[in-house]
Design an enzyme around this catalytic site. Structure first.
Site, PDB file in Angstrom:
ATOM      1  N   HIS A  95      48.536  39.331 146.098  1.00  0.00           N
ATOM      2  CA  HIS A  95      48.018  39.228 144.736  1.00  0.00           C
ATOM      3  C   HIS A  95      46.841  38.271 144.709  1.00  0.00           C
ATOM      4  CE1 HIS A  95      47.831  39.351 140.414  1.00  0.00           C
ATOM      5  NE2 HIS A  95      47.899  38.037 140.351  1.00  0.00           N
ATOM      6  N   SER A  96      45.745  38.697 144.060  1.00  0.00           N
ATOM      7  CA  SER A  96      44.547  37.884 143.879  1.00  0.00           C
ATOM      8  C   SER A  96      44.019  37.428 145.246  1.00  0.00           C
ATOM      9  CB  SER A  96      44.871  36.707 142.953  1.00  0.00           C
ATOM     10  OG  SER A  96      43.704  36.101 142.455  1.00  0.00           O
ATOM     11  N   MET A  97      43.918  36.120 145.501  1.00  0.00           N
ATOM     12  CA  MET A  97      43.461  35.669 146.810  1.00  0.00           C
ATOM     13  C   MET A  97      44.297  36.294 147.919  1.00  0.00           C
ATOM     14  SD  MET A  97      43.289  31.816 148.463  1.00  0.00           S
ATOM     15  CE  MET A  97      44.981  31.740 149.038  1.00  0.00           C
TER      16      MET A  97
END
Length: 259
Positions: A95-97
């Site tokens: 998720h995300s990074m």
């Protein structure tokens, strides 16, 4: 197979070991996040799936270790830590990074002749879609403001100055890693990629999510959920069902560990 150069037990956490599970899901946290974020995923999927969560240095029980502020370096370490955990088909979720770290680890594994059988990229625009962002250069108040705007951090943490002092160094390092990341031109993976994104995510537009299709030579699809950057908090059940369907298919595939 190359010998490990990192302590895999520091990097790889199994909240609920499932040694007989036919497939392993490796989860990569967001900026400022930790392995414990994925404990609910393990609760939902075990014992059919063994969930392995990555713990980056500089947080929780690794808070005394230096943070790593480069995506490529993080990926090198995780790649090394996972070498002895490829005894069954592996699926990545970031998720995300974490989506960027997962992508780069997958690329490294594929160079070895293995790799995940599926990659989930959540809440992150494609590696080739660049925005000029400088959150990591803000002062502490600016970082806290960013946390509040993303609605992904418990308000009790934001109000506890002592906890914030522990969290902010890792958060700043992670944002530096994300905001200075540049993909290798033409970088892609062979495994199928599924993108998950909130329809009101300020960090990832739907077009930026679809652009992940340019980074795989395998199948590609995108699932859109109501919500912002942390859509998966409110849509946890829906996300788990998407994962469950892909993991069931992955369990029937041969692993991709190099001979």
């Amino acid at each position: 197979m190359a010998e490990n150069t990192v302590d895999a037990t520091l990097w790889c956490r199994s909240p609920l070991p499932a040694p007989d599970a036919p497939v392993r899901l490796v989860c990569f946290p967001h900026a400022g996040g930790a392995a414990s974020y994925y404990h609910p995923v393990a609760l939902a999927l075990t014992p059919d799936v063994e969930v392995l969560a990555i713990q980056y240095p500089g947080r929780q029980d690794r808070h005394t270790e230096p943070c790593v502020d480069d995506i490529g370096t993080l990926a090198d370490h995780v790649h090394d830590a996972l070498r002895d955990r490829l005894d069954r088909p592996v699926v990545f979720f970031g998720h995300s990074m974490g989506a960027l770290v997962a992508f780069e680890v997958a690329r490294r594994m594929e160079r070895d002749g293995g790799g995940p059988v599926h990659l989930f990229a959540s809440g992150r625009r494609a590696p080739s879609r660049y925005r000029h962002e400088t959150v990591h250069q803000r002062d502490d108040d600016g970082l806290v403001a960013e946390l509040r705007s993303m609605s992904g951090t418990d308000s009790r943490v934001l109000e506890d100055e002592e906890v914030l002092r522990l969290v902010l160094p890792a958060l700043r390092s992670d944002y530096r890693a994300v905001e200075t990341y540049r993909h290798e031109p033409g970088a892609s993976v062979r495994c199928p990629v599924t993108v998950l994104v909130g329809d009101d995510d300020p960090k990832t537009t739907l077009d930026e999510g679809r652009a992940w299709g340019e980074h795989t030579t395998g199948a590609f699809d995108m699932q859109v959920f109501p919500g912002g950057h942390f859509y998966l908090t409110d849509r946890a059940t829906d996300v788990i069902e998407v994962l469950r369907a892909r993991l069931k298919s992955a369990a029937n595939q041969p692993d991709r560990e190099p001979a």
